[in-house]
Design a protein around this motif. Structure first.
Motif: not given
Length: 555
Positions: A473-486
């Motif tokens: 789907g479309n990238y959602n910076p608010t929601k999706d960034q919280n799930k990043f693997n750093l």
């Protein structure tokens, strides 16, 4: 003082156990040779008459000199796919980006040092569609005395996957560009140059992977195909994945891998089954309504002592739209992230970029077959126009009018990228995005549904990057960034943007020069799905691009 240096160098060469000589010389002659496959013959462009081309071996830390002599009537360049080319962008190879092509009858010496890399990469032509046959393996061994971070294999085998057309590939794409439509798909896939068993052609042209019972092998698997992602599996055997794109990963077992054009995967294979012959299969992965070559390339895993007449134990390739099987592999990839091989993910971001990638339709009055329109591709709605002067030369010598530095950091039009597409014509231009030396970059690549959603394997020259997140789907910076693997994201040089989805990567711009970013489906590159990053020099010579070599081809 100079004589002492010579003496020390001689001692180093005489006593390699103490100090290793680090210069490796190769000669690549670009020549035409006739090959017969699928019961028909044609002349192809090759390196040294071989298809696939010769495997280039080096060790981490080596300097590699490859003298390429062009003996065909095509312009030629060679790209060392995945080599960082630290400060040596002149040897990167993409035509009109870092160099002008090597003209017929001319030569050029590619000169680069392998710094901080070890594993499997590939080399290939980087002009027009010549990489269909001009490609080969690039094997970087660890420094002498440095072990693999996994059990030492008994032997190693290179497995190059490719495509084969009965027609001349330059004619295929030229006809497509004239018509405005998509080019014909290939006629077969290949494993080390062999398609295997093919309908309507009784000649058996299959590759045998020889193994001995009880031994473990490191398979260096490369996808050198022009336009198709491939599944790879071996009947009755599990594969232990240990590396992708010349970076180590946490080992895991799986029976099917997926590998996009430009990607490499190293797996451990243990010959732990009953002696016999086992089918090896390479088949297409395409989870969008796009035409592909449906033929499966086959080879045989052949245990020593098995009779040639013995039956082959078969396996069924995944359906071409087996997204879950592909994701099982992709989602299992994690950086090794050990003390010796850490995952140095940038934790702060200086440049946050959002690039849409996809297709489009532009007017083309001469394209009668396509009813006055043509298929194009773009990044952020910009269809890249190849210059006639190499970008790196224009940058280094400050030649005006070749490119502009106004590539957009986000799409000019916001819409439902993976929903019902708007009628958007693309703009055209030779635009780059400028980065200061050592800046950290987060780049979200978003697929669009214009014409059709599709998986785009995007390759960045000059850098490795960490794949910190992906979704549908479309990238959602608010929601999706919280799930990043750093913590332990996989590190690669080529990433698949999911069909109808997005992927996020991070890298540090610590390599001055001009670096190509493009879809590694050659048809999409041809249509304009490409751009370049211009990375400025830092402070002092160690952070600056080296001067161009004297034999650099001229446009």
């Amino acid at each position: 003082m100079a004589s002492w240096v010579r003496i020390i160098f001689l001692i180093a060469c005489i006593l390699p156990a103490l100090v290793e000589c680090r210069v490796r010389h190769y000669k690549f002659h670009v020549v035409a040779k006739s090959y017969t496959k699928l019961c028909s013959s044609k002349s192809i462009v090759t390196i040294n008459g071989k298809f696939p081309g010769p495997t280039l071996y080096a060790r981490e830390g080596d300097t590699v000199l490859v003298n390429v002599t062009n003996q065909v009537n095509h312009n030629v360049t060679i790209h060392w796919h995945g080599i960082r080319q630290l400060r040596t962008g002149w040897s990167d190879g993409p035509a009109y980006i870092t160099q002008c092509p090597i003209l017929p009858g001319k030569s050029f010496v590619y000169n680069f040092t392998i710094t901080g890399q070890r594993g499997t990469l590939l080399w290939h032509a980087h002009v027009n569609w010549l990489r269909a046959t001009v490609h080969g393996a690039l094997v970087i061994l660890p420094k002498r005395g440095v072990a693999y971070p996994f059990p030492k294999p008994d032997d190693e085998l290179v497995v190059v996957l490719g495509e084969w057309w009965k027609s001349d590939t330059e004619a295929v794409i030229n006809e497509a560009l004239k018509s405005g439509l998509a080019p014909n798909v290939s006629d077969a896939h290949t494993i080390n140059g062999h398609p295997g068993s093919i309908p309507n052609c009784s000649t058996q042209d299959a590759y045998n992977l020889p193994v001995e019972s009880g031994k473990t092998y490191l398979l260096r698997i490369i996808n050198a195909a022009l336009n198709e992602e491939l599944f790879f599996k071996i009947a009755g055997h599990k594969l232990t994945v240990v590396e992708v794109d010349a970076t180590y990963v946490k080992p895991f077992k799986i029976d099917t891998i997926v590998i996009a054009p430009g990607q490499t995967t190293n797996v451990l294979l243990t010959a732990d089954q009953k002696s016999g012959k086992y089918l090896v299969a390479a088949s297409p992965f395409m989870d969008a309504p796009v035409a592909v070559d449906n033929l499966t390339a086959t080879a045989t895993l052949h245990y020593t002592g098995t009779l040639a007449t013995a039956p082959t134990i078969l396996t069924t390739p995944p359906p071409k739209n087996a997204t879950q099987i592909a994701n099982n592999f992709i989602n299992s990839l994690k950086a090794l992230n050990s003390k010796k091989y850490p995952a140095n993910v940038p934790l702060t971001v200086d440049h946050s970029l959002f690039f849409t990638v996809g297709l489009g339709v532009n007017p083309c009055p001469s394209c009668k077959a396509a009813n006055g329109s043509r298929v194009v591709a773009s990044i952020n709605n910009v269809t890249f126009v190849m210059p006639t002067t190499a970008l790196l030369q224009a940058h280094y010598f400050n030649i005006k009018g070749v490119f502009t530095t106004d590539f957009p950091s986000k799409p000019p039009h916001v819409f439902n990228y993976t929903g019902t597409p708007p009628n958007l014509n693309t703009t055209s231009g030779t635009k780059v995005y400028r980065l200061p030396y050592n800046a950290t970059v987060q780049l979200v690549l978003q697929d669009t549904g214009i014409i059709a959603p599709e998986n785009h394997p995007v390759h960045l020259h000059g850098f490795n990057f960490f794949i910190i997140g992906k979704g549908i789907g479309n990238y959602n910076p608010t929601k999706d960034q919280n799930k990043f693997n750093l913590v332990d994201p996989v590190e690669r040089n080529t990433v698949g943007v999911p069909s109808g989805g997005w992927v996020a990567i991070r890298f540090r711009a610590d390599n001055p020069g001009v670096w190509f970013l493009h879809c590694h489906l050659e048809v999409h590159t041809t249509w304009g799905l490409k751009m370049a990053f211009l990375v400025d020099n830092g402070k002092g010579p160690n952070q600056s691009l080296t001067p161009p070599p004297k034999d650099l081809p001229k446009c």
